[in-house]
Enzyme design. Structure first.
Site, PDB file in Angstrom:
ATOM      1  N   ASP A   1       0.814  -1.210   0.000  1.00  0.00           N
ATOM      2  CA  ASP A   1       0.000   0.000   0.000  1.00  0.00           C
ATOM      3  C   ASP A   1       0.851   1.265   0.000  1.00  0.00           C
ATOM      4  O   ASP A   1       0.419   2.317  -0.474  1.00  0.00           O
ATOM      5  CB  ASP A   1      -0.922   0.005   1.221  1.00  0.00           C
ATOM      6  CG  ASP A   1      -1.939  -1.127   1.180  1.00  0.00           C
ATOM      7  OD1 ASP A   1      -2.119  -1.711   0.090  1.00  0.00           O
ATOM      8  OD2 ASP A   1      -2.537  -1.426   2.227  1.00  0.00           O
ATOM      9  N   ASN A  56      -4.651   9.034   2.879  1.00  0.00           N
ATOM     10  CA  ASN A  56      -5.194   8.313   4.036  1.00  0.00           C
ATOM     11  C   ASN A  56      -5.744   9.260   5.094  1.00  0.00           C
ATOM     12  O   ASN A  56      -6.950   9.360   5.262  1.00  0.00           O
ATOM     13  CB  ASN A  56      -4.134   7.402   4.642  1.00  0.00           C
ATOM     14  CG  ASN A  56      -4.162   6.007   4.050  1.00  0.00           C
ATOM     15  OD1 ASN A  56      -5.106   5.632   3.351  1.00  0.00           O
ATOM     16  ND2 ASN A  56      -3.126   5.226   4.306  1.00  0.00           N
TER      17      ASN A  56
END
Length: 460
Positions: free
Chosen positions: A192, A279
């Protein structure tokens, strides 16, 4: 057929036109200025009002000094990603609420340049990296960009195929070379973190990203590398499903604490630091032993003061990262929202909240706070937030177009099941498996029946 309206006889078509004219007049009054109307504005089902509104060229002016998301039905009104990529247009779609499944990739010209990002310090990525770049250069005739640090890795020279393509690779330096309008397509090899790194490289429009799982978790990397040729060909041919992962634009405004008037004026003219995060942005108490005392504003209105270890402001993509570990819900990336999650709040009633995408959050250290706070953006650029500083957060108009392996729904739930083991439990036994349940005495329990079943199976 007629109907009475304000003491006059009006037919229904005339009444309908009056209603539409009132709506148009109201929006014109709210506009305040006339600009070219964006083609990405919300589509109205009424053709007459839609035509009149576009011809008027009216847009509503929002507060703030930077672009903000104007669509209520999608993560972003921007539909172009890099020089070549865009969302496939569907002229027949007049729905007010956009179906995420309609977000599909198409190319209006063949992509020629591709950026390959690989995980660093991982020996398992070297061989896939060499195979991919060689195939892209020799078979697909594409221009491949890599980071300069990749070329300096001595482990790549151990592969016999790499020297033949090494001189044909284009390089860039992080923070020095601008990749805007140079990259048509991005391929990530790793976990990720490679997708987060790709988001950091492009602070405006991001080219479509295809992420291969070669890391440890792989929540955002749906593709497997076994048949990479077939999968890349399918993407280059177009018509692939996209997940538009919204980002947060964070502007850090520092206080002016200079006594000299000229110095204070020069500080005011400085551009505030701006960050785009995929994020979350985290505000915490840092090394201080005292509780954080953070004031939270929403569109200029004071909402609450956060007393605890800190605050997490996350995107739907980031809801399955730090936020879910702090007790927040998991939100699908296609949901236009911003999640606000306290970190160990000093109150049992403080629960995470979800606010609409496009609102402006302002975060500052409370004047009564005993200590300062620290802020980080996707785990990077950590710096101190002192009294008088403020952080402004809103949804960016530039999302990250992440290419799906299957579709938006299947990829996300597969990641929940495989990576987070969501809703994994031992299966409850069916009633037919408890054969002796009906004839058992009142002293029998299900546990004793389970043990008897196991004994019978062992004996048989």
């Amino acid at each position: 057929m007629t109907s009475l309206w304000v003491g006059s006889d009006l037919d229904l078509p005339t009444l309908r036109k009056c209603r539409l004219a009132e709506k148009l007049e109201f929006r014109l009054d709210c506009a305040g200025s006339k600009k070219a109307h964006s083609e990405h504005s919300i589509k109205y089902s009424d053709d007459v009002f839609n035509r009149d509104f576009r011809e008027s060229g009216a847009t509503q002016k929002r507060s703030g000094t930077w672009p903000r998301t104007r669509s209520l039905n999608a993560p972003s009104p921007v539909q172009h990603f890099g020089p070549c990529g865009r969302i496939m247009k569907n002229s027949a779609m007049v729905m007010t609420i956009q179906d995420p499944a309609s977000q599909r990739l198409t190319w209006y010209k063949p992509p020629l340049t591709v950026l390959v990002i690989k995980k660093v310090r991982d020996a398992s990525v070297y061989s896939p990296f060499v195979k991919l770049v060689r195939w892209l250069i020799e078979e697909k005739r594409m221009v491949v960009f890599v980071e300069t640090a990749v070329m300096d890795d001595p482990h790549l020279d151990q592969f016999p195929e790499f020297p033949s393509v090494k001189d044909r690779l284009m390089t860039f330096r992080l923070g020095k070379d601008d990749l805007t309008d140079k990259i048509d397509f991005i391929v990530c090899l790793g976990g990720d973190g490679t997708l987060l790194y790709a988001s950091q490289l492009f602070q405006q429009s991001v080219p479509p990203v295809m992420a291969f799982y070669l890391g440890s978790l792989g929540f955002l990397t749906p593709f497997r590398f076994d048949n990479f040729q077939e999968q890349v060909n399918n993407v280059l041919e177009g018509n692939a499903a996209l997940t538009l992962r919204s980002r947060l634009r964070c502007i850090l405004v520092k206080k002016t604490d200079t006594s000299n008037a000229e110095e204070a004026e020069s500080v005011k003219k400085e551009t505030p630091a701006s960050f785009l995060v995929l994020n979350e942005v985290v505000i915490d108490r840092g090394p201080s032993p005292y509780l954080s005392n953070i004031d939270l504003y929403l569109d200029g209105k004071h909402i609450t003061s956060v007393q605890g270890d800190g605050l997490i402001v996350s995107t739907p993509t980031g809801s399955t990262a730090y936020a879910v570990a702090a007790g927040a819900s998991m939100i699908h990336p296609s949901v236009p929202a911003i999640m606000v999650t306290p970190i160990c709040p000093h109150s049992l009633s403080f629960r995470p909240i979800v606010v609409p995408a496009g609102v402006q959050l302002k975060i500052s250290v409370s004047p009564e706070s005993r200590n300062t706070s620290w802020v980080s953006f996707d785990g990077r650029n950590r710096q101190e937030l002192v009294h008088g500083d403020s952080l402004r957060v809103t949804t960016s108009i530039y999302p990250v177009p992440s290419i799906c392996s299957q579709d938006q729904i299947s990829d996300w739930f597969d990641s929940l099941a495989e990576c987070l083991h969501w809703n994994v439990r031992k299966r409850q036994k069916h009633m037919e498996e408890l054969e002796d349940l009906t004839c058992s005495s009142s002293n029998d329990t299900l546990d004793s029946l389970d043990r008897e079943t196991v004994v019978k199976e062992q004996l048989s």
